[in-house]
Design a protein around this motif. Sequence first.
Motif, PDB file in Angstrom:
ATOM      1  N   ILE A 446       0.853  -1.175   0.000  1.00 17.12           N
ATOM      2  CA  ILE A 446       0.000   0.000   0.000  1.00 17.12           C
ATOM      3  C   ILE A 446       0.897   1.237   0.000  1.00 17.12           C
ATOM      4  N   LEU A 447       0.559   2.199  -0.856  1.00 17.06           N
ATOM      5  CA  LEU A 447       1.264   3.482  -0.860  1.00 17.06           C
ATOM      6  C   LEU A 447       0.665   4.345   0.241  1.00 17.06           C
ATOM      7  N   ASP A 448       1.462   4.607   1.258  1.00 13.19           N
ATOM      8  CA  ASP A 448       1.037   5.431   2.388  1.00 13.19           C
ATOM      9  C   ASP A 448       1.454   6.865   2.104  1.00 13.19           C
ATOM     10  N   VAL A 449       0.483   7.726   1.809  1.00 11.67           N
ATOM     11  CA  VAL A 449       0.802   9.073   1.379  1.00 11.67           C
ATOM     12  C   VAL A 449      -0.209  10.033   1.980  1.00 11.67           C
ATOM     13  N   GLU A 450       0.237  11.270   2.194  1.00 14.58           N
ATOM     14  CA  GLU A 450      -0.603  12.273   2.844  1.00 14.58           C
ATOM     15  C   GLU A 450      -1.716  12.755   1.928  1.00 14.58           C
ATOM     16  N   HIS A 451      -1.431  12.900   0.626  1.00  9.79           N
ATOM     17  CA  HIS A 451      -2.386  13.470  -0.318  1.00  9.79           C
ATOM     18  C   HIS A 451      -2.853  12.388  -1.279  1.00  9.79           C
ATOM     19  N   ASN A 452      -4.177  12.239  -1.435  1.00 11.79           N
ATOM     20  CA  ASN A 452      -4.708  11.217  -2.333  1.00 11.79           C
ATOM     21  C   ASN A 452      -4.380  11.489  -3.789  1.00 11.79           C
ATOM     22  N   GLU A 453      -4.049  12.763  -4.149  1.00 12.91           N
ATOM     23  CA  GLU A 453      -3.753  13.082  -5.538  1.00 12.91           C
ATOM     24  C   GLU A 453      -2.424  12.499  -6.000  1.00 12.91           C
ATOM     25  N   VAL A 454      -1.601  12.057  -5.060  1.00 19.11           N
ATOM     26  CA  VAL A 454      -0.310  11.462  -5.408  1.00 19.11           C
ATOM     27  C   VAL A 454      -0.532  10.056  -5.950  1.00 19.11           C
ATOM     28  N   ARG A 455       0.127   9.728  -7.043  1.00 17.26           N
ATOM     29  CA  ARG A 455      -0.018   8.426  -7.686  1.00 17.26           C
ATOM     30  C   ARG A 455       1.342   7.748  -7.823  1.00 17.26           C
ATOM     31  N   ALA A 456       1.310   6.422  -7.804  1.00 17.97           N
ATOM     32  CA  ALA A 456       2.524   5.639  -8.005  1.00 17.97           C
ATOM     33  C   ALA A 456       2.310   4.666  -9.156  1.00 17.97           C
ATOM     34  N   ASN A 457       3.326   4.515  -9.993  1.00 12.99           N
ATOM     35  CA  ASN A 457       3.362   3.493 -11.036  1.00 12.99           C
ATOM     36  C   ASN A 457       4.645   2.709 -10.869  1.00 12.99           C
ATOM     37  N   ILE A 458       4.555   1.395 -11.000  1.00 12.91           N
ATOM     38  CA  ILE A 458       5.711   0.521 -10.773  1.00 12.91           C
ATOM     39  C   ILE A 458       6.060  -0.180 -12.084  1.00 12.91           C
ATOM     40  N   TYR A 459       7.369  -0.237 -12.382  1.00 12.21           N
ATOM     41  CA  TYR A 459       7.871  -0.877 -13.601  1.00 12.21           C
ATOM     42  C   TYR A 459       8.984  -1.840 -13.228  1.00 12.21           C
ATOM     43  N   ASN A 460       9.098  -2.942 -13.979  1.00 13.54           N
ATOM     44  CA  ASN A 460      10.245  -3.810 -13.776  1.00 13.54           C
ATOM     45  C   ASN A 460      11.446  -3.242 -14.514  1.00 13.54           C
ATOM     46  N   THR A 461      12.569  -3.913 -14.432  1.00 12.15           N
ATOM     47  CA  THR A 461      13.799  -3.386 -15.031  1.00 12.15           C
ATOM     48  C   THR A 461      13.795  -3.469 -16.548  1.00 12.15           C
ATOM     49  N   TYR A 462      12.755  -4.066 -17.129  1.00 10.69           N
ATOM     50  CA  TYR A 462      12.592  -4.080 -18.577  1.00 10.69           C
ATOM     51  C   TYR A 462      11.632  -2.989 -19.034  1.00 10.69           C
ATOM     52  N   ASN A 463      11.313  -2.072 -18.125  1.00  8.34           N
ATOM     53  CA  ASN A 463      10.430  -0.937 -18.421  1.00  8.34           C
ATOM     54  C   ASN A 463       9.006  -1.392 -18.723  1.00  8.34           C
ATOM     55  N   GLU A 464       8.590  -2.521 -18.140  1.00 10.29           N
ATOM     56  CA  GLU A 464       7.230  -3.026 -18.311  1.00 10.29           C
ATOM     57  C   GLU A 464       6.407  -2.696 -17.072  1.00 10.29           C
ATOM     58  N   PRO A 465       5.191  -2.168 -17.241  1.00  9.00           N
ATOM     59  CA  PRO A 465       4.363  -1.847 -16.071  1.00  9.00           C
ATOM     60  C   PRO A 465       4.060  -3.100 -15.249  1.00  9.00           C
ATOM     61  N   VAL A 466       4.108  -2.945 -13.947  1.00  4.28           N
ATOM     62  CA  VAL A 466       3.765  -4.034 -13.034  1.00  4.28           C
ATOM     63  C   VAL A 466       2.390  -3.713 -12.461  1.00  4.28           C
ATOM     64  N   THR A 467       1.359  -4.377 -12.986  1.00  4.78           N
ATOM     65  CA  THR A 467      -0.009  -4.101 -12.558  1.00  4.78           C
ATOM     66  C   THR A 467      -0.742  -5.404 -12.293  1.00  4.78           C
ATOM     67  N   HIS A 468      -1.797  -5.309 -11.522  1.00  8.79           N
ATOM     68  CA  HIS A 468      -2.672  -6.433 -11.229  1.00  8.79           C
ATOM     69  C   HIS A 468      -4.092  -5.916 -11.283  1.00  8.79           C
ATOM     70  N   GLU A 469      -5.019  -6.711 -11.831  1.00  7.41           N
ATOM     71  CA  GLU A 469      -6.386  -6.242 -11.984  1.00  7.41           C
ATOM     72  C   GLU A 469      -7.035  -5.895 -10.652  1.00  7.41           C
ATOM     73  N   LEU A 470      -6.519  -6.417  -9.552  1.00  7.21           N
ATOM     74  CA  LEU A 470      -7.106  -6.124  -8.248  1.00  7.21           C
ATOM     75  C   LEU A 470      -6.630  -4.803  -7.665  1.00  7.21           C
ATOM     76  N   ASP A 471      -5.528  -4.246  -8.216  1.00  9.43           N
ATOM     77  CA  ASP A 471      -4.971  -3.021  -7.626  1.00  9.43           C
ATOM     78  C   ASP A 471      -6.029  -1.928  -7.521  1.00  9.43           C
ATOM     79  N   GLY A 472      -6.672  -1.630  -8.640  1.00 12.41           N
ATOM     80  CA  GLY A 472      -7.674  -0.568  -8.635  1.00 12.41           C
ATOM     81  C   GLY A 472      -8.993  -1.001  -8.028  1.00 12.41           C
ATOM     82  N   LEU A 473      -9.254  -2.315  -7.976  1.00 13.45           N
ATOM     83  CA  LEU A 473     -10.519  -2.781  -7.421  1.00 13.45           C
ATOM     84  C   LEU A 473     -10.561  -2.620  -5.906  1.00 13.45           C
TER      85      LEU A 473
END
Length: 935
Positions: A446-473
């Motif tokens: 979980i990204l623990d942050v003071e402001h909800n407007e802050v967003r995080a995106n995670i990428y592996n070392t091959y510059n591919e997004p690391v996402t899961h369908e449950l993240d936004g759910l």
Amino acid sequence: MFRKIIGFVFTSIMLFSLLACEKEPTNQTPIETDIPITPSEPNIETFQVTGKTFESFFNVQITFKPLESFYEVDFKVSDLYQSSQIDVEFTLTLYLEYTDQFVKKIMTYQMTDTLIGRYYQNKVPMPEIEIGMNPKIIYIQINDARGTYEGSNHIVVTEKTYDTPNIDRKIIFIEDPTQNKRIMDLWYEKLNQLNDFADSDVSIDVIANTNVSTLQGNFFETITNSIKMSTTDSYLEISVDDQTTIFKMIDVRLFGYPLNDYNNGKYYIDAFVLENGDIHAYYDGKLLIQFGDYAPYMYSYQKIKFSETAHGFKIEGYIKDFMRLPEYQNLQAIYESLGATEQAFASTILTIDYLFLDDGLEISSRYTVDVNKEGINYVSNQTYEKFTFKDIEQKDLTDTSLYYIYLPNEMIEVTEETDLINDVIMQPFRPRPDFYLTYFDKGHYILDVEHNEVRANIYNTYNEPVTHELDGLINPDGHAFYIPEDGYYYVKISSNNSYTNDGYQFRFEKMIHHSSVYEEAPINLTEGIHEIILEDEHDAKAFVIDSDEPVIIKVHYLNTDTELEFIYRKETTQIIRNWWQKDQTYLIALKEGISTLYFRANQAGTFHIDVEYMDIEAHRKEPYQEILDDYQGDYIVSSTYLEPAYMTLELLEKSIVTFEYDKVGLLSSFVQLKIYDLEGHPVHQNTLYGSNSNIILDAGNYVVEVTALSASMTRIKRSLQTYQALEVIDLALSKVDMLPSDPNFPVTYFTHYDMGHVIQGWFTLVEDSILFIGNTASVALFNQAGERLTFYHKDADRTRERYLFLDAGTYYIEHYNDWADLKRTAHVKLAIIDSDIIDDNQEGSSIPRFVTGSHELKQDYTYDQEIIAFEVLTTHNYRITSNQTYYLFNQDNELIIRAYGGELNIILEPGMYYLWMPKYESSLFWNFSIKKTAA
């Protein structure tokens, strides 16, 4: 080291690549003699041969033999008198003139050899002399000769003086190639001595001035470069026109640190990476100094003239002889775009001065290109370069009191690892992304942050997004992440807003759950009560339904102390989420196939739901349930995924029908109704949504189709009102002293059920009055006897308003709905005016009558419109003229014609006729005439 530095100077190719000659015999032909000469004859004499007497004994012949792409030069020297003993050494210089790319050039070729026999021949290949350069020999000079020649004492020996030919000074002419080469070698030797500074720092200052001379005057541009470089510390500082950038090589990446943003005593640096390392591309042509690890092309002493000066050297040559062909062609294209000819540019001479100092070198260069076209006379360029080899002062970018380097805003700019499990301070001076490299263990974060407007995106070392369908759910704020395996990852932090210069904090927190929704299999959602245990606000539980047909489930949330969030994905992309209120019932419609439902809360706890699957077959087979005045029978189950349900409706007379609904569940949607006759024809043009009222239906039997956009459990009832085409009401009129434009002016509202519905409003005037009437739909005024006092047509301006002058008595207005066959409400401004209105044609209780002839009326007020009557006694031809648009009605209120002004010829039968002019448009006067004309 210095090979990089002298790479800043112009480069060239060998001059020999430019020479070419055509085959052409030159000088004199051999002289044949009949005098027998033998060594034993007494009249034989031994002569001493010199450069001046050489041609008294020998014939010199030079010819050119064309090969495939260049020439071979054939030097022949032959004995004139058939001497028996020759031993002569000679030096010969050949002067050649040729054309190289439109430029006339002079070159010399010198050879030294020894003539021992009576005949000498030497073939010299010259690949530099290309076919097509039109070469010719302009002079052959015997520079020197020494030796002996035995021949008849009758030989006449004469001396010949050789003078250097007169050469055009605009042509680069090298008088003595041997001397020129000697000076060139000295120049190279002096340059090579600068290798002693190979381990030293270097500062380079460059000033380039360009002067464009035009018919309007001279225009100047100056570009300044300053470079400080340390190869030992991998430090490079470049200033171009006072804009300074520091370059450093870090992990085979070239980083740039621009020092352009200076505020409150500190530089704020937005570092970047030159991915291809092309510094020149970054400066877009304004960096004058060339970088490279290649040695410069050797200058040719045959093409470029070298001379010594007091403390250095001067070099002159055609600009093309200093440059490689691609560089020359690029520069040539620039000048040709200004109007210079190819010949003019090829004739341009470049002069370079070298001044050698104790700690460096100064280089000055200059050239001028003649244009004489497009208003430009010439373009001249002067460049000054100074190289100083001594320690430089480097800027310490780690000094935080002077420099602040923004965090990387691109992945390639990240150079070090950051531990993002601990708090991280960010400085959001402006909305921009920041990148980090960190190590994550596999798991849920979980990204623990003071402001909800802050967003995080995670990428592996091959510059591919690391996402899961449950993240936004399970976390709609975008703060949940699942890391699939241990390893290094790039993290992009971004925000749509900047807050304060004090920054804000964030960190990643790993969730430790006994059963992770990311990894465990969903639970089958069966009928009955289910228990949901959530360990914290970031936990969630998943349920699955696998059905061969669409289903509707009714879920009763049993808890009474807290809310529960329900989440599921509709179709493939739409995410539906609702917060369930405690102790409430909800409906969920699902299509056939596998559906996954998720539950979460804002706190840890145990939650219970009661699940029931609805019967979807009800109301989908005959006999259908009838819609009555009260709710009857079972609830109708509907959804997007189900076939429609049906009910019946019976009406004994034409009625105004209103449907009302009784729904089950907080998520139950409104139904959609369509009405058909018994033959399946739709009888209403619109789909009916929600609680629709005032639907007009004729007496008869109908089938009502029931559908819903989402899950719905609904019962339906009706309420009926007998339909009347004419609705009669009493009007209570106010008496006001105000303009109709006043927002407080009285307004009367009329509601129509369809286009056939007419409202008749009656009122009585106790005295003569002025009535103001205006409408947004059709209005007609009648007296008590039913005689129409106003005229209207749908093509006229429907927003027109008017004053009517009425006698005391009873009147009524009729209001019509000519807009659409739907229920609608219209308003009419209607009041008695308590003020005087001046009107030169007062219509109202009576319509002013006019006789044939010409007439003129004027606009007396904003709302003025005119109605006049005239009588026709016998059938006759009439001509009506008008400067305004008008309508012609007969005595039965039937429109005869709408005329846009001008002249109208018409046959009128006996009766009363009315001209209605609803609006003054083209003039403040209405000029019209009514006249009989001949048949």
